[in-house]
Design a protein around this motif. Structure first.
Motif, PDB file in Angstrom:
ATOM      1  N   ASN A   1       0.944  -1.190   0.113  1.00 52.38           N
ATOM      2  CA  ASN A   1       0.151   0.022   0.254  1.00 52.38           C
ATOM      3  C   ASN A   1       0.862   1.136   0.030  1.00 52.38           C
ATOM      4  O   ASN A   1       0.459   2.256  -0.625  1.00 52.38           O
ATOM      5  CB  ASN A   1      -0.918  -0.024   1.252  1.00 52.38           C
ATOM      6  N   ILE A   2       1.928   1.317   0.811  1.00 45.57           N
ATOM      7  CA  ILE A   2       2.857   2.285   0.896  1.00 45.57           C
ATOM      8  C   ILE A   2       3.567   2.575  -0.481  1.00 45.57           C
ATOM      9  O   ILE A   2       3.777   3.692  -0.990  1.00 45.57           O
ATOM     10  CB  ILE A   2       3.728   2.206   1.904  1.00 45.57           C
ATOM     11  N   LEU A   3       4.012   1.567  -1.091  1.00 40.47           N
ATOM     12  CA  LEU A   3       4.509   1.659  -2.404  1.00 40.47           C
ATOM     13  C   LEU A   3       3.752   2.203  -3.345  1.00 40.47           C
ATOM     14  O   LEU A   3       3.929   3.045  -4.380  1.00 40.47           O
ATOM     15  CB  LEU A   3       5.083   0.312  -2.892  1.00 40.47           C
ATOM     16  N   SER A   4       2.362   1.572  -3.435  1.00 41.94           N
ATOM     17  CA  SER A   4       1.366   1.984  -4.317  1.00 41.94           C
ATOM     18  C   SER A   4       0.980   3.414  -3.957  1.00 41.94           C
ATOM     19  O   SER A   4       0.769   4.423  -5.126  1.00 41.94           O
ATOM     20  CB  SER A   4      -0.089   1.507  -4.236  1.00 41.94           C
ATOM     21  N   PHE A   5       1.054   3.909  -3.049  1.00 46.68           N
ATOM     22  CA  PHE A   5       0.673   5.611  -2.527  1.00 46.68           C
ATOM     23  C   PHE A   5       1.870   6.369  -2.998  1.00 46.68           C
ATOM     24  O   PHE A   5       1.854   7.376  -3.652  1.00 46.68           O
ATOM     25  CB  PHE A   5       0.659   5.636  -0.931  1.00 46.68           C
ATOM     26  N   LEU A   6       3.108   5.968  -2.790  1.00 46.50           N
ATOM     27  CA  LEU A   6       4.329   6.652  -3.702  1.00 46.50           C
ATOM     28  C   LEU A   6       4.218   6.696  -4.985  1.00 46.50           C
ATOM     29  O   LEU A   6       4.706   7.868  -5.578  1.00 46.50           O
ATOM     30  CB  LEU A   6       5.651   6.021  -3.064  1.00 46.50           C
ATOM     31  N   ARG A   7       3.881   5.705  -5.638  1.00 42.31           N
ATOM     32  CA  ARG A   7       3.721   5.915  -7.195  1.00 42.31           C
ATOM     33  C   ARG A   7       2.620   6.764  -7.675  1.00 42.31           C
ATOM     34  O   ARG A   7       2.738   7.553  -8.465  1.00 42.31           O
ATOM     35  CB  ARG A   7       3.436   4.402  -7.547  1.00 42.31           C
ATOM     36  N   MET A   8       1.657   6.894  -6.716  1.00 37.42           N
ATOM     37  CA  MET A   8       0.449   7.476  -7.154  1.00 37.42           C
ATOM     38  C   MET A   8       0.950   9.337  -6.744  1.00 37.42           C
ATOM     39  O   MET A   8       0.486  10.310  -7.609  1.00 37.42           O
ATOM     40  CB  MET A   8      -0.739   7.520  -6.046  1.00 37.42           C
ATOM     41  N   LYS A   9       1.853   9.395  -5.911  1.00 38.26           N
ATOM     42  CA  LYS A   9       2.307  10.669  -5.647  1.00 38.26           C
ATOM     43  C   LYS A   9       3.403  11.178  -6.592  1.00 38.26           C
ATOM     44  O   LYS A   9       3.768  12.229  -6.703  1.00 38.26           O
ATOM     45  CB  LYS A   9       2.755  10.828  -4.248  1.00 38.26           C
ATOM     46  N   ASN A  10       4.198  10.154  -7.375  1.00 40.65           N
ATOM     47  CA  ASN A  10       5.215  10.495  -8.135  1.00 40.65           C
ATOM     48  C   ASN A  10       4.447  11.678  -9.217  1.00 40.65           C
ATOM     49  O   ASN A  10       3.686  11.455 -10.171  1.00 40.65           O
ATOM     50  CB  ASN A  10       5.433   9.330  -8.838  1.00 40.65           C
ATOM     51  N   ARG A  11       5.221  12.835  -9.299  1.00 39.89           N
ATOM     52  CA  ARG A  11       4.845  13.881 -10.227  1.00 39.89           C
ATOM     53  C   ARG A  11       5.176  13.418 -11.561  1.00 39.89           C
ATOM     54  O   ARG A  11       4.482  14.181 -12.410  1.00 39.89           O
ATOM     55  CB  ARG A  11       5.581  15.131  -9.759  1.00 39.89           C
TER      56      ARG A  11
END
Length: 378
Positions: A231-241
């Motif tokens: 979930n954390i990795l998925s959230f980081l990918r979502m925040k990736n500009r």
């Protein structure tokens, strides 16, 4: 009728206390949807204070949810393919007793995983620059220890900290390749603050998930550890500009009404309090497990007090002053200026009451205790 409610009258319900330890997506779809709508309208009507980044992330989630709700291919999260953890353990035991070999990671439930890696550490102190120093960190059970280097791991650590009950705050800037973890560890007179800095996303996800579970009293052997990492990795990918630039060309074709996702203005609303011994107004934040004193000028938290350390609190209804006593003879007092002291009293009592509840859904609600903790001038 009680509280002026008449028969057949329509009521609009909303959550007052934000403590939801017993939410289950399989059974609580109505409650989760109500929470979502309440959060959405609180942002649109500017009833809640949040940063622009938080607002935009929530807007992106809203858009994603709205698209999924209109899609014919809605995922079924309650499919039979999801095997209960206990059933999986029993299946493994059955295979083992029959002389076979179980492939599930649940086979050895006594083995608690360990994380060990080089991380950078910073402890804030007055008149010091924010300089990180590298240590060898070892995470086991719910405790984290760090050494000067890997070769000294078998010796005495520089410090060992139990993270049970601590606050874990992400300190991340994906575009700047900054992956940090802020830990607020409870002590008698407030919180000890420390920062961990990771080198890359995978390392951050593993350590962030471990710290989050440890704060709840769980270890990395818990079945929720790996899903938390993902979930954390998925959230980081979502925040990736970087992903935003790939979607720029298709944004013009989307039917998006910004007013449905973000507030018309980014207005800040604060309720100020004046603390005893202070000549200036401060902001008091009441969370589900702590009180936070915030600098009104910078918005930076100055002091944090955990509800678990509260011995008692008293309210002087005439002077509107609240006095709180903590463990080890620590106390604080403040006068409410822009909000009724009854609001602070109700939230402190309400959250303390919720913290005493167990996760047993058959537990009988002690209404007398709730009214005693949240009652006004009784």
């Amino acid at each position: 009728m009680e509280q002026g409610i008449h028969e057949d009258e329509q009521l609009l319900l909303r959550f007052k206390y934000y403590s939801f330890f017993d939410l289950n997506p399989k059974y609580d779809a109505v409650r989760i949807n109500q929470l979502y709508e309440q959060a959405r309208w609180a942002i649109l009507l500017e009833e809640i204070d949040c940063t622009e980044e938080e607002m935009l992330i929530f807007a992106a989630l809203q858009y994603h949810i709205s698209k999924l709700s209109l899609s014919a291919e809605i995922q079924d999260f309650t499919s039979e393919s999801e095997v209960d953890e206990i059933e999986a353990a029993l299946s493994n035991l059955e295979v083992t007793l029959e002389g076979g070999r179980a492939d599930s990671p649940l086979e050895d439930i006594t083995d608690i995983p360990t994380l060990a890696d080089n991380l950078k550490l910073f402890r804030p102190k007055k008149l010091l620059l924010k300089a990180f120093k590298q240590y060898w960190f070892v995470f086991k059970d719910t405790s984290i220890a760090y050494f000067k280097n890997k070769e000294l791991e078998q010796g005495e650590p520089v410090e060992k900290l139990n993270l049970r009950g601590c606050e874990v705050v992400p300190d991340v800037n994906v575009a700047g390749r900054k992956f940090g973890i802020k830990l607020l560890i409870p002590v008698a007179d407030g919180m000890n603050e420390m920062y961990l800095r990771c080198d890359h996303e995978n390392q951050y996800a593993q350590w962030m998930a471990a710290c989050t579970l440890a704060s709840k009293g769980k270890t990395m052997a818990d079945s929720s550890y790996q899903p938390e990492v993902l979930n954390i990795l998925s959230f980081l990918r979502m925040k990736n500009r970087n992903s935003a630039s790939q979607l720029t060309s298709s944004l013009e074709n989307m039917d998006v009404n910004p007013e449905c996702f973000v507030s018309p203005r980014c207005a800040k609303k604060h309720k100020s309090k004046q603390f005893k011994g202070s000549k200036k107004d401060e902001i008091l934040g009441v969370s589900y497990n702590r009180l936070i004193k915030i600098d009104a000028a910078t918005g930076i938290p100055m002091t944090t007090w955990r509800f678990t350390n509260i011995k008692q609190w008293n309210v002087n209804w005439e002077t509107r002053q609240v006095v709180i006593e903590f463990d080890q003879n620590v106390s604080t007092a403040f006068t409410c200026l822009s909000a009724d002291c009854k609001i602070v009293h109700e939230y402190i009592g309400g959250y303390i009451f919720l913290s005493t509840r167990s996760k047993d859904q058959n537990e009988t609600l002690d209404e007398d205790l709730f009214h005693k903790l949240t009652g006004g001038q009784d």
